[in-house]
Design a protein around this motif. Sequence first.
Motif, short mmCIF file in Angstrom:
data_model
loop_
_atom_site.label_atom_id
_atom_site.label_comp_id
_atom_site.label_asym_id
_atom_site.label_seq_id
_atom_site.Cartn_x
_atom_site.Cartn_y
_atom_site.Cartn_z
N UNK A 86 0.80 -1.23 0.00
CA UNK A 86 0.00 0.00 0.00
C UNK A 86 0.83 1.28 0.00
N UNK A 87 2.15 1.18 0.06
CA UNK A 87 3.01 2.36 -0.06
C UNK A 87 3.70 2.44 -1.43
N UNK A 99 0.37 -0.48 11.46
CA UNK A 99 -0.90 0.23 11.27
C UNK A 99 -2.02 -0.73 10.89
N UNK A 100 -3.17 -0.55 11.54
CA UNK A 100 -4.35 -1.33 11.17
C UNK A 100 -4.98 -0.75 9.92
N UNK A 101 -6.07 -1.33 9.49
CA UNK A 101 -6.70 -0.92 8.23
C UNK A 101 -7.12 0.54 8.27
N UNK A 102 -7.75 0.97 9.39
CA UNK A 102 -8.19 2.36 9.49
C UNK A 102 -7.00 3.31 9.44
N UNK A 103 -5.95 2.90 10.18
CA UNK A 103 -4.77 3.76 10.22
C UNK A 103 -4.07 3.81 8.86
N UNK A 115 -2.70 6.67 3.96
CA UNK A 115 -2.82 6.79 2.51
C UNK A 115 -3.49 8.10 2.10
N UNK A 116 -4.39 8.56 2.95
CA UNK A 116 -5.07 9.81 2.63
C UNK A 116 -4.11 11.00 2.68
#
Lengths: 480, 249, 435
Positions: free
Chosen positions: C20-21, C106-110, C115-116
């Motif tokens: 995701x990065x 980091x969890x999914x929310x984090x 990402x935001x």
Amino acid sequence: MSEQVESLIRSRKEYAAGFHTSIDSHTLPPGLDEDVVRFISLKKGEPEWMTEWRLKAYRAWLEMKEPNWAKVKYPPVDFQKISYYSAPKSMDDKPQSLDEVDPELLATYEKLGIPLHEQEMLAGVAVDAVFDSVSVVTTFRKKLWEAGVIFCPISEAVHEYPELVQKYLGSVVPQKDNFFAALNSAVFSDGSFVYIPKGVRCPMELSTYFRINEMNTGQFERTLIVAEEGSHVSYLEGCTAPMRDENQLHAAVVELVALDNAEIKYSTVQNWYPGDAEGKGGIYNFVTKRGICHTNAKISWTQVETGSAVTWKYPSCILKGDNSVGEFYSVALTNNYQQADTGTKMIHLGKNTRSTIIAKGISAGHSDSSYRGLVRMNPGAEGARNFTQCDSLLIGDKCGAHTFPYIESRNPSAIVEHEATTSKVSDDQLFLCQQRGLDAEKAVSMIVNGFCREVFRELPMEFAVEAGKLLEVSLEGSVG
Amino acid sequence: MLTINNLSANVGETQILRDLSLTVKAGEVHAIMGPNGAGKSTLGNVLTGREGFEVTGGTVDFDGKDLLALDTEERAREGIFLAFQYPVEIPGVSNMEFLKAALDAKRAHQGLEEMSSVEFMKLARETCRQVRMDQSFLKRGVNEGFSGGEKKRNEILQMMLLQPRLCILDETDSGLDIDALQSVSDGVNTMRTPERGFIVVTHYQRLLDYIEPDFVHVLAQGRIVKSGTKELARELEAHGYGWLDSEVA
Amino acid sequence: MTDFQQQALQLAQQQTAPDWLQDLRAAGAERWSATPWPTRRTEHWKYTPLAPLQKTDFGGWGQAADAADIEWIDAEAPRLVFVNGRFAPALSSAELPAGVVRFADAGADQQAVIQQHLGQIVDSERHLFAALSNAWVEDGVLVHVPQGAQLASTVHIVHISTPEASATTASQRVLIVLEAQASASVVEHFASTEASQNGFVNSLTEVQVAADAEFRHSRVNLEQEDLIHVGGVHVNLGRSARMKGFTLAQGSRLKRIDYQVNHRGEGAELVLNGVYLPRNRQLVDYHTNIEHCVPHGTTSETFRGIIGDSARAVFNGRIHIHPDAQKTLAELSNKNLLTSGKAEVDTKPELEIYADDVRCAHGATVSRLDATALYYLQSRGISQAEAEVMLSFGFINELLREAPEASVQSYLRRRLGWLLGRPEPLARHLEGATS
């Protein structure tokens, strides 16, 4: 910002110096190559060394790039579309006295408020009048000659005082100094030469009045002032041009040499055509001015810049000698779509050197005015001092005012102080003036004049008045 | 001389003056008193046509002229003078230059010739003496670096030079020590003539010990709620403005 | 592309970052390769040559190491410690306040928050080394405070450099997101163990301060002489947001820190103070850029430096008032003391103004310690060396006192003698007198 001031600045009165003189001229076709450089040199009847000096500059220029770091935007200048020489035909025979000068030319200067007949002139001011590429007349030469002062067109100085010109020309602003200085060195056509002998205090103000007249020509004047030990001179230049839709280029070089204990005061009232209210036309004013101060010498630059579409100009002092003094007092007013990027460099080399910078920028309309300055304290500048004050005044919310001071210090005993502020003509100030019966126009010009006071008081008296009026005209318009 | 009829005015969306009426005759001194926020300063600003003060109703007649139709500077040239509560600084513009420009504008309006510089200097110096101001103030920038008291004296100096017909003094006593108050009042009192009217706006009675009013009006919530003689001022001093609430309601 | 640019790209390939990065990394690498290498003609690097980077052969990434003898700014406060860019669990707190997490954990929310915002606050088109940081992002720290919440305690994020066999690189990345009405205080501490060598640290902190949120930030950059550190703090301020920032720098033959604060919401308030104390042959360069994009913002910025020995300091403080950013109040002051004939300072306060109803001012001075004051102290029996420290201290004390964290103040006071390059006894004497 009150609506009154908005409408006040929206339109300005017609540029008073914007007329064109109909006169037959020899004008070189546009374009620049070695032949053009040689032609100019030949036209001036210059000796071989001068031609070579120019060619060296031209070749250097070919390798250089136009600077792009200033906060100004303009379409690229096509240097091949400019004519590099234009002179009234009537000047072919080199008139020997004022009586022989074409009356049209004299009338032009008359109309600009600069009568060239000595008896009509401001007493105590000698004028060199430069029209496009040639000097038309230099007044009071005899009187100055008696005092030992040389004041003549530089084209003449090349013949008459070659040893002085050779020694000092390019000594402060070398041919390769920058793009525009190199261009000027290659094609400069005329300008003034001043020499003040040792210990002489020049008996009158000297001034040069520059006029661009011909279409599509550039003006590339060169001024060289040498003040020998212990001498003193005050010099003023003024400039105007007709109103035209095309931009015209003015790339001058001014070199000042103040030898030990000498003092040069150099004032400029710059009123080149600024372009119309939509930003069409106007002069590109790309000027290199620099002076060198030897021991105990002083150079003081004062400038009032109200004209030109684009100004790029940094009158500077190299404070080489111990105890020498450099000063820079500046008012730069921009309106409509004018852009000015101007300031100074004070290079402190000698011990106990001092410099003062007072810069006032006034922006109105859609214009941009920037102060850009450098104060450098070199390791040898023991005990040196600088004080800088930059103030900006904004009139309306569509303009910009910027300050870019570079300070470089490499001597712990040197002191540098820089301050900058920005303000506007406040509604309160305006209301006070109006409540006392002044109209908005008068009120604004009064407030602006007050803002510039510290600079105006550095100008020779007659010109301080002229400068104040110039600001008024520059801001004048209909009050809504 | 001045007739204000049902004058209403807004600052932005807020109504400050509500149907205010007041008549000032030549030779009279009217004091306007009232609590903070009553609209006292607004009155002066409206009468001088300050931007941002919007007249929403009523009329103002000044010697037969519709005052509200005139620009600020025209009103000034007609002879209306406002002594500011907070005189503004104009850096670099000398007092002298400023005063001459104002006087010239007024004289031109009256069809008179400009006063010569020499004559003007004489007049300015003389006036300076009268308000006990050092002449060096004439050369300094307008109110530039002046103390509170100096600024107020400078207002009176301007008033004396311009010789207005109607003088509006807006909280001229605020921030003044006794000495400054005395010289400001002296200036005003020498100006009291049968041809000239005064509106003296003040929060405190103190000033009225020095400038004796012919009439005192109490302004509250944008209108004059009580008028009387100078005795009314004493009453206000003694009882404060609190009792007005009941009267207004 | 220069050798160093290429080397940096190769180093990126040696990393193992989560999927995701990857987009951010790829975009960063692209920007990094496409940007011309700064020279003396590049305005923002005019006084700061990057030659030390070019001349060093960086063999690889820094490795985990022990650094237990470091002096913490606040030993009690929760902290996350990285050594040579590697997370050091043994040195870090076991318990962290809610909302503080490593990217790796980091969890999914984090991850969604990261990402935001990550790479969105900084303008990597204008900041070359931010592009590099994007290309190098692998791990990092997220501080996320939800709406109306307060971070339970001040968090310290510590980066320590230790000696390694050959020159290595490290990347440090922090993202701080304060939702509306949230508040937090974060201390970033960059340190070295006794003798570091030849490392290069590229650090980047992005901060989003939403409407009415309050952010307190200290960044203490104290690394050994040989290190090269390029860092940036990039902040967006929302409506009526408040930020109080403090930074101090010493050490490094090349240390360049950028502060960029964008007033994006009306009525935000920024106080930013900085101190730089380069000596020996160090070079410290602070570039600050405050963008007032909207009306009613306030900025008060003060940077002071004392430059000794053969050191150099560069300061560039730009305040940019955009059109329509009316009623802005912005002030910048920069004062410098040169204490040696071989020291140099190059300072440029800049104002760019496109709105008329604003009050802006800047001032800059360069001088040395006031001779009269020195004499006065000496006439009262104080030694010259001590008098110099006292006056130097007086020069920066005002700013130390304004540091948002008391722990930062007392830590810096403890190290004052060392900071000012003086023997310990003097400092102890002064500690009592001045704190």
